[in-house]
Every structure is written in C-alpha cells, then in structure tokens.
Write a protein that holds these residues in place. Structure first.
Motif, PDB file in Angstrom:
ATOM      1  N   ASN A  17       0.808  -1.219   0.000  1.00  0.00           N
ATOM      2  CA  ASN A  17       0.000   0.000   0.000  1.00  0.00           C
ATOM      3  C   ASN A  17       0.842   1.269   0.000  1.00  0.00           C
ATOM      4  OD1 ASN A  17      -3.119  -0.574   0.470  1.00  0.00           O
ATOM      5  ND2 ASN A  17      -1.932  -2.199   1.445  1.00  0.00           N
ATOM      6  N   LYS A  18       2.177   1.096  -0.191  1.00  0.00           N
ATOM      7  CA  LYS A  18       3.101   2.234  -0.225  1.00  0.00           C
ATOM      8  C   LYS A  18       2.920   3.125   1.009  1.00  0.00           C
ATOM      9  CE  LYS A  18       3.394   2.242  -5.266  1.00  0.00           C
ATOM     10  NZ  LYS A  18       3.266   0.833  -5.335  1.00  0.00           N
ATOM     11  N   MET A  19       2.859   2.448   2.157  1.00  0.00           N
ATOM     12  CA  MET A  19       2.637   3.137   3.428  1.00  0.00           C
ATOM     13  C   MET A  19       3.768   2.758   4.390  1.00  0.00           C
ATOM     14  SD  MET A  19      -0.827   2.891   5.779  1.00  0.00           S
ATOM     15  CE  MET A  19      -1.885   3.566   4.513  1.00  0.00           C
ATOM     16  N   ASN A  20       4.240   3.716   5.159  1.00  0.00           N
ATOM     17  CA  ASN A  20       5.255   3.395   6.161  1.00  0.00           C
ATOM     18  C   ASN A  20       4.586   3.196   7.522  1.00  0.00           C
ATOM     19  OD1 ASN A  20       5.030   5.948   7.484  1.00  0.00           O
ATOM     20  ND2 ASN A  20       6.431   6.841   5.988  1.00  0.00           N
ATOM     21  N   GLN A  21       5.374   2.757   8.484  1.00  0.00           N
ATOM     22  CA  GLN A  21       4.825   2.451   9.806  1.00  0.00           C
ATOM     23  C   GLN A  21       4.218   3.687  10.469  1.00  0.00           C
ATOM     24  OE1 GLN A  21       7.392   0.111  12.389  1.00  0.00           O
ATOM     25  NE2 GLN A  21       8.385  -0.801  10.600  1.00  0.00           N
ATOM     26  N   ALA A  22       4.865   4.816  10.327  1.00  0.00           N
ATOM     27  CA  ALA A  22       4.378   6.044  10.951  1.00  0.00           C
ATOM     28  C   ALA A  22       3.031   6.468  10.368  1.00  0.00           C
ATOM     29  CB  ALA A  22       5.403   7.162  10.797  1.00  0.00           C
ATOM     30  N   ASP A  23       2.903   6.388   9.036  1.00  0.00           N
ATOM     31  CA  ASP A  23       1.632   6.750   8.394  1.00  0.00           C
ATOM     32  C   ASP A  23       0.512   5.817   8.837  1.00  0.00           C
ATOM     33  OD1 ASP A  23       2.862   8.807   6.996  1.00  0.00           O
ATOM     34  OD2 ASP A  23       3.209   7.577   5.209  1.00  0.00           O
ATOM     35  N   PHE A  24       0.809   4.513   8.870  1.00  0.00           N
ATOM     36  CA  PHE A  24      -0.196   3.534   9.283  1.00  0.00           C
ATOM     37  C   PHE A  24      -0.591   3.770  10.742  1.00  0.00           C
ATOM     38  CE2 PHE A  24      -1.276  -0.731  10.974  1.00  0.00           C
ATOM     39  CZ  PHE A  24      -2.427  -0.943  10.238  1.00  0.00           C
ATOM     40  N   ALA A  25       0.379   4.029  11.588  1.00  0.00           N
ATOM     41  CA  ALA A  25       0.102   4.288  13.000  1.00  0.00           C
ATOM     42  C   ALA A  25      -0.827   5.487  13.154  1.00  0.00           C
ATOM     43  CB  ALA A  25       1.411   4.523  13.758  1.00  0.00           C
ATOM     44  N   ARG A  26      -0.558   6.537  12.395  1.00  0.00           N
ATOM     45  CA  ARG A  26      -1.389   7.740  12.458  1.00  0.00           C
ATOM     46  C   ARG A  26      -2.829   7.422  12.038  1.00  0.00           C
ATOM     47  NH1 ARG A  26       2.299  10.644  11.208  1.00  0.00           N
ATOM     48  NH2 ARG A  26       2.375  10.385   8.978  1.00  0.00           N
ATOM     49  N   VAL A  27      -2.985   6.682  10.957  1.00  0.00           N
ATOM     50  CA  VAL A  27      -4.322   6.313  10.470  1.00  0.00           C
ATOM     51  C   VAL A  27      -5.062   5.449  11.495  1.00  0.00           C
ATOM     52  CG1 VAL A  27      -5.493   4.888   8.738  1.00  0.00           C
ATOM     53  CG2 VAL A  27      -3.750   6.507   8.019  1.00  0.00           C
ATOM     54  N   MET A  28      -4.315   4.569  12.171  1.00  0.00           N
ATOM     55  CA  MET A  28      -4.928   3.637  13.120  1.00  0.00           C
ATOM     56  C   MET A  28      -5.075   4.228  14.523  1.00  0.00           C
ATOM     57  SD  MET A  28      -5.699   0.946  11.406  1.00  0.00           S
ATOM     58  CE  MET A  28      -6.006  -0.270  12.679  1.00  0.00           C
ATOM     59  N   GLY A  29      -4.472   5.390  14.766  1.00  0.00           N
ATOM     60  CA  GLY A  29      -4.586   6.025  16.069  1.00  0.00           C
ATOM     61  C   GLY A  29      -3.744   5.363  17.153  1.00  0.00           C
ATOM     62  N   VAL A  30      -2.601   4.802  16.731  1.00  0.00           N
ATOM     63  CA  VAL A  30      -1.672   4.167  17.670  1.00  0.00           C
ATOM     64  C   VAL A  30      -0.277   4.732  17.428  1.00  0.00           C
ATOM     65  CG1 VAL A  30      -3.036   2.030  17.822  1.00  0.00           C
ATOM     66  CG2 VAL A  30      -1.219   2.208  16.108  1.00  0.00           C
ATOM     67  N   SER A  31       0.666   4.338  18.262  1.00  0.00           N
ATOM     68  CA  SER A  31       2.038   4.819  18.081  1.00  0.00           C
ATOM     69  C   SER A  31       2.780   3.970  17.045  1.00  0.00           C
ATOM     70  CB  SER A  31       2.800   4.765  19.413  1.00  0.00           C
ATOM     71  OG  SER A  31       3.029   3.413  19.794  1.00  0.00           O
ATOM     72  N   ARG A  32       3.832   4.565  16.471  1.00  0.00           N
ATOM     73  CA  ARG A  32       4.669   3.823  15.544  1.00  0.00           C
ATOM     74  C   ARG A  32       5.344   2.667  16.271  1.00  0.00           C
ATOM     75  NH1 ARG A  32       9.259   2.548  14.784  1.00  0.00           N
ATOM     76  NH2 ARG A  32      10.113   3.998  16.301  1.00  0.00           N
ATOM     77  N   GLN A  33       5.657   2.873  17.530  1.00  0.00           N
ATOM     78  CA  GLN A  33       6.285   1.818  18.329  1.00  0.00           C
ATOM     79  C   GLN A  33       5.352   0.614  18.468  1.00  0.00           C
ATOM     80  OE1 GLN A  33       6.184   5.064  19.148  1.00  0.00           O
ATOM     81  NE2 GLN A  33       8.329   5.684  19.307  1.00  0.00           N
ATOM     82  N   PHE A  34       4.062   0.861  18.638  1.00  0.00           N
ATOM     83  CA  PHE A  34       3.094  -0.232  18.720  1.00  0.00           C
ATOM     84  C   PHE A  34       3.054  -1.010  17.405  1.00  0.00           C
ATOM     85  CE2 PHE A  34      -1.206  -1.926  18.111  1.00  0.00           C
ATOM     86  CZ  PHE A  34      -1.275  -2.785  19.206  1.00  0.00           C
ATOM     87  N   VAL A  35       3.024  -0.298  16.290  1.00  0.00           N
ATOM     88  CA  VAL A  35       3.022  -0.947  14.979  1.00  0.00           C
ATOM     89  C   VAL A  35       4.283  -1.785  14.816  1.00  0.00           C
ATOM     90  CG1 VAL A  35       3.097  -0.543  12.471  1.00  0.00           C
ATOM     91  CG2 VAL A  35       1.534   0.794  13.916  1.00  0.00           C
ATOM     92  N   ASN A  36       5.416  -1.261  15.240  1.00  0.00           N
ATOM     93  CA  ASN A  36       6.666  -2.005  15.153  1.00  0.00           C
ATOM     94  C   ASN A  36       6.616  -3.268  16.004  1.00  0.00           C
ATOM     95  OD1 ASN A  36       9.756  -2.378  16.204  1.00  0.00           O
ATOM     96  ND2 ASN A  36       9.590  -1.795  14.043  1.00  0.00           N
ATOM     97  N   LYS A  37       5.999  -3.202  17.166  1.00  0.00           N
ATOM     98  CA  LYS A  37       5.861  -4.391  18.019  1.00  0.00           C
ATOM     99  C   LYS A  37       4.984  -5.454  17.352  1.00  0.00           C
ATOM    100  CE  LYS A  37       6.776  -2.190  22.420  1.00  0.00           C
ATOM    101  NZ  LYS A  37       6.286  -1.858  23.753  1.00  0.00           N
ATOM    102  N   LEU A  38       3.987  -5.026  16.607  1.00  0.00           N
ATOM    103  CA  LEU A  38       3.169  -5.986  15.848  1.00  0.00           C
ATOM    104  C   LEU A  38       4.021  -6.659  14.775  1.00  0.00           C
ATOM    105  CD1 LEU A  38      -0.077  -3.886  15.316  1.00  0.00           C
ATOM    106  CD2 LEU A  38       0.230  -5.776  16.928  1.00  0.00           C
ATOM    107  N   ILE A  39       4.775  -5.859  14.048  1.00  0.00           N
ATOM    108  CA  ILE A  39       5.591  -6.365  12.945  1.00  0.00           C
ATOM    109  C   ILE A  39       6.660  -7.341  13.440  1.00  0.00           C
ATOM    110  CG2 ILE A  39       7.316  -5.665  11.224  1.00  0.00           C
ATOM    111  CD1 ILE A  39       5.516  -3.159  10.763  1.00  0.00           C
ATOM    112  N   THR A  40       7.266  -7.032  14.580  1.00  0.00           N
ATOM    113  CA  THR A  40       8.337  -7.889  15.100  1.00  0.00           C
ATOM    114  C   THR A  40       7.812  -9.097  15.866  1.00  0.00           C
ATOM    115  OG1 THR A  40       8.544  -6.616  17.144  1.00  0.00           O
ATOM    116  CG2 THR A  40       9.957  -5.964  15.271  1.00  0.00           C
ATOM    117  N   GLY A  41       6.506  -9.143  16.099  1.00  0.00           N
ATOM    118  CA  GLY A  41       5.921 -10.281  16.805  1.00  0.00           C
ATOM    119  C   GLY A  41       5.903 -10.137  18.312  1.00  0.00           C
TER     120      GLY A  41
END
Length: 75
Positions: A17-41
């Motif tokens: 979707n040509k989206m980075n973690q920060a953009d996705f976090a903003r859209v989802m209303g969470v922190s980039r760190q939370f998104v990174n924790k999802l990605i890393t398992g």
C-alpha cells in the motif's frame, strides 16, 4: 484442525500500500512503536485492530498473519 498465528505480515501489507509504519500508525490512532511491536511479533493484533487494519489496507484479516496449522492429538 486448528490454526495459530505465525509471523505477522503487516510490513508486507504496508509495502503493498506504499505506506510506512508512521503513516499507518497515524491512520490507526496508535504509536509507531506499537506498529513495530506488531511487525516484530512482540505483540499480536486484537481482532478489532485486525479488522480495521484489513479494511484500511484493502486486504483480508487472514492476510495479516501466516496461519500455522496445529494438529490436535487424538486421545
């Protein structure tokens, strides 16, 4: 036959979707760190989060994780 969540495929869906973690976090209303924790398992998505993520990434909930087959032992 049962399934369990394997590796998170969120990073692949973001790239599609040509989206980075920060953009996705903003859209989802969470922190980039939370998104990174999802990605890393380190964290797993709640069903509600997965539903909303799939909607925003134009995919199915089952596209967000590798589903591993778990065979039940017959007693």
């Amino acid at each position: 036959m049962d399934y369990r969540l394997g590796a998170c495929l969120l990073l692949e869906r973001l790239e599609e979707n040509k989206m980075n973690q920060a953009d996705f976090a903003r859209v989802m209303g969470v922190s980039r760190q939370f998104v990174n924790k999802l990605i890393t398992g380190e964290r797993k998505m709640s069903l509600e989060f997965a539903f909303n993520a799939a909607y925003r990434l134009n995919c199915r909930i089952t596209d967000l994780y590798v589903l591993e087959v778990v065979r039940k032992q017959v007693e």
